[in-house]
Write a protein that holds these residues in place. Structure first.
Motif, mmCIF file in Angstrom:
data_model
loop_
_atom_site.group_PDB
_atom_site.id
_atom_site.type_symbol
_atom_site.label_atom_id
_atom_site.label_comp_id
_atom_site.label_asym_id
_atom_site.label_seq_id
_atom_site.Cartn_x
_atom_site.Cartn_y
_atom_site.Cartn_z
ATOM 1 N N SER A 507 0.976 -1.111 -0.156
ATOM 2 C CA SER A 507 0.110 -0.079 -0.144
ATOM 3 C C SER A 507 0.906 1.399 -0.106
ATOM 4 O O SER A 507 1.814 1.239 0.743
ATOM 5 C CB SER A 507 -1.078 0.159 1.286
ATOM 6 N N SER A 508 0.638 1.988 -0.884
ATOM 7 C CA SER A 508 1.531 3.526 -1.012
ATOM 8 C C SER A 508 0.397 4.498 -1.644
ATOM 9 O O SER A 508 -0.456 4.342 -2.070
ATOM 10 C CB SER A 508 2.788 3.198 -1.636
ATOM 11 N N GLY A 512 -0.956 13.045 0.724
ATOM 12 C CA GLY A 512 -2.187 13.732 0.915
ATOM 13 C C GLY A 512 -3.279 13.070 0.233
ATOM 14 O O GLY A 512 -4.415 13.402 0.210
ATOM 15 N N GLU A 513 -3.019 11.743 -0.262
ATOM 16 C CA GLU A 513 -3.769 11.095 -1.126
ATOM 17 C C GLU A 513 -4.359 9.903 -0.574
ATOM 18 O O GLU A 513 -3.558 9.243 0.434
ATOM 19 C CB GLU A 513 -3.376 11.071 -2.674
ATOM 20 N N ALA A 514 -5.419 9.265 -1.159
ATOM 21 C CA ALA A 514 -5.763 7.907 -0.227
ATOM 22 C C ALA A 514 -4.974 6.609 -0.480
ATOM 23 O O ALA A 514 -4.419 6.556 -1.870
ATOM 24 C CB ALA A 514 -6.980 7.618 -0.820
ATOM 25 N N PRO A 515 -4.707 5.794 0.218
ATOM 26 C CA PRO A 515 -3.808 4.758 0.068
ATOM 27 C C PRO A 515 -4.067 3.866 -1.167
ATOM 28 O O PRO A 515 -5.354 3.749 -1.591
ATOM 29 C CB PRO A 515 -3.678 3.803 1.353
ATOM 30 N N LEU A 516 -3.263 3.189 -2.183
ATOM 31 C CA LEU A 516 -3.484 2.662 -3.294
ATOM 32 C C LEU A 516 -2.950 1.263 -2.930
ATOM 33 O O LEU A 516 -1.889 1.075 -2.406
ATOM 34 C CB LEU A 516 -2.796 3.020 -4.491
ATOM 35 N N GLY A 517 -3.939 0.291 -3.075
ATOM 36 C CA GLY A 517 -3.513 -1.279 -2.948
ATOM 37 C C GLY A 517 -2.990 -2.095 -3.988
ATOM 38 O O GLY A 517 -3.077 -3.239 -4.052
ATOM 39 N N GLY A 518 -3.454 -1.418 -5.408
ATOM 40 C CA GLY A 518 -3.343 -2.259 -6.638
ATOM 41 C C GLY A 518 -1.966 -2.139 -7.390
ATOM 42 O O GLY A 518 -2.184 -2.436 -8.466
#
Length: 562
Positions: A507-508, A512-518
């Motif tokens: 996850s990264s 300031g942005e929502a975490p990305l898991g893809g």
């Protein structure tokens, strides 16, 4: 900073409208000049540039055309270039007395034989040779002459060039009217043209190429980065390089080409070379044994050619050349890096690779000592895929390789039979074609992490997911330091949603942005493993980023999903 009052802007607009609409350009131009000249400060760079445009517009309004034709578009320092200058008056009045000057690289001026007024319809022609100074450096954009300061250009020299698309022409000729009629407001009359070659192409008509100064011997060194494992011994510690020499001068060039090494006590390899005539090329291979005591880190290796006269050549010349733009040359020192890495070899020994768009990962892996087999259309259609331990699909390969699209089912069958498939970032074609084994989506615009320093959480440490976390443990233990030193993007075209049969491995996000898991997901497919990653390996591996190499090796031979 400077601004134009409304009246000045309107005058300039009138001049441009007249030029486009076929009106009386001279009258409109005179109005523009009359409104601007009283307030213009020629010492200001912005105003100076503006006044230069007006001076050129005046010359064109008078109907004067200028052309400077070079006998060749590529010349070497010390040689003489043949020039032909044509000046024609297509207007209806005799010009003011003109002075013609030749400006090498915008510097010292040389008089020519074109001085004097031009009568209506008169064509004046002059032919002469100009010997280039032997000390002239090869042509390269002004913003590339000095090494960059991180990601920023270092603009040295004339501040007026800053932000310009290119620097001055190698050779430019200008016509000036220093004694212009003061009743015409006294603004300068000026027309300049850079030297260029002219050839006729039966398909495309007249082709122009700018005069370019090239090194007599161009020297390039490949690969850009060679990777050596810190624990390697013997043949595994040998870094292999190839020097390419290209001759641009007349006659024969002979000498010695050698590498320059950063380690004391290591003999630099060398070899003789002979280049016969313009365009002659020679390739010389070198093997360098990296001393075992060299610790992990980066070292620079250079290449140089020395001719019989003792002249050293250390630059490679490259040309950006497409039909829709003017060709531009740039130069780069003949240097490569050796990266000594604490890097465990992957479990996979037989790697099949489907090359993607602008994909240099196979070469980067080869420079690290890994054997990679490129899979062509025949291999994808009918080859024995089962002979590979892992098959890697390059970035955007589904857009550029139609054979991959046609035979994707064979790739999935390979995974179901126990194979391992690693797919790097793909665009919407991948999603729309349903090429993944289970449904996935991408957002538009795509999810990406543009800050290459963004923190990364490696998932899988929770109870019940220890086998997923093993991907970050073997064969290389991935830690926070492995996410440092990345360049230009952490990840791009990450999956926006995915079937529950996939497991997100990290996850990264940008700050300031929502975490990305893809950005890295994995799934069991039959008896095999399928991984999709948006991590920007295509940038990191050619740049020799150690952490990216360590993680990529884990993807090639990491543990399988339970």
């Amino acid at each position: 900073a400077w601004t134009l009052p409304a009246a000045h802007l309107q005058a300039l607009a009138d001049a441009r409208t007249a030029a486009l609409g076929g009106g009386e350009l001279s009258r409109a131009l005179a109005r523009a000049v009359a409104t601007v000249a009283p307030v213009a400060d020629a010492s200001d760079i912005a105003w100076s540039d503006y006044l230069e445009h007006l001076a050129r517009a005046r010359a064109l309004a008078d109907g004067v055309l200028l052309d400077v034709i070079a006998g060749d578009d590529r010349v070497v320092p010390g040689d003489t270039v043949a020039l032909e200058v044509l000046a024609r008056n297509t207007g209806g009045a005799t010009t003011d007395p003109l002075k013609a000057v030749l400006s090498p690289r915008g510097g010292a001026l040389f008089r020519t034989e074109l001085d004097g007024a031009l009568a209506p319809g008169e064509l004046r022609r002059s032919r002469f040779g100009f010997r280039l100074p032997a000390e002239w450096a090869p042509t390269t954009p002004y913003y590339l002459r000095a090494p960059r300061d991180g990601d920023l250009y270092r603009w040295e020299g004339d501040p007026a060039l800053r932000g310009a698309a290119a620097g001055p022409d190698e050779l430019a000729l200008s016509l000036e009217a220093p004694g212009a009629d003061p009743h015409r407001d006294g603004l300068a009359w000026h027309l300049a043209r850079g030297a260029s070659s002219r050839v006729r192409d039966q398909a495309n008509g007249e082709i122009r190429r700018p005069l370019t100064v090239v090194p007599r011997v161009s020297v390039t060194l490949a690969p850009e980065v060679a990777v050596v494992r810190a624990d390697a011994r013997g043949e595994a510690r040998v870094a292999r390089f190839e020097v390419t020499l290209t001759h641009a001068g007349e006659g024969v060039a002979r000498g010695t080409v050698r590498l320059t090494l950063p380690w004391r006590g290591v003999r630099a390899p060398s070899a003789p070379f002979t280049l016969d005539g313009p365009g002659a090329e020679a390739r010389v291979a070198f093997a360098v044994a990296v001393p075992e005591e060299v610790p992990p880190g980066s070292a620079t290796i250079g290449a140089e050619a020395v001719d019989e006269a003792g002249q050293r050549y250390t630059l490679g010349a490259f040309t950006v050349d497409y039909p829709h733009i003017r060709p531009r040359q740039y130069t780069r020192p003949a240097e490569s890096r050796v990266e000594v890495m604490a890097l465990a070899a992957p479990v996979a020994r037989r790697v099949g690779y489907v090359r993607g768009a602008a994909d240099r990962i196979p070469e980067a892996l080869a420079a690290a000592g890994l054997t990679v087999t490129l899979l062509d259309s025949t291999a994808l259609a009918s080859g024995d895929l089962g002979r590979y331990d892992v098959i890697v699909v390059g970035p955007r390969a589904y857009e550029v390789d139609s054979a991959l699209v046609r035979h994707n089912a064979r790739l999935l069958d390979y995974a179901r039979a126990g194979g391992r498939v690693v797919v790097q970032y793909q665009q919407q074609v991948f999603v729309q074609g349903s090429f993944a084994p289970f449904p996935v989506t991408e957002s538009n615009p795509a999810d990406r992490i543009t800050d290459e320093g963004s923190p990364v959480a490696m998932l899988g440490e929770a109870p019940g997911r220890s086998s997923v976390a093993a991907l970050f443990r073997a064969p290389n233990a991935i830690g926070p330091e492995d996410w440092q030193g990345w360049i230009q993007d952490r990840a791009l075209y990450c999956l926006h949603s995915w079937d529950p049969r996939y497991t997100s491995l990290l996850s990264s996000s940008d700050p300031g942005e929502a975490p990305l898991g893809g950005c890295l997901v994995q799934a069991r497919v039959g008896r095999g493993t399928y991984l999709y990653t948006g991590l920007a390996f295509f940038r990191q591996l050619p740049a020799g980023v150690p952490g990216a190499f360590r993680l990529f090796y884990n993807l090639l031979g990491g543990a399988a999903t339970p």
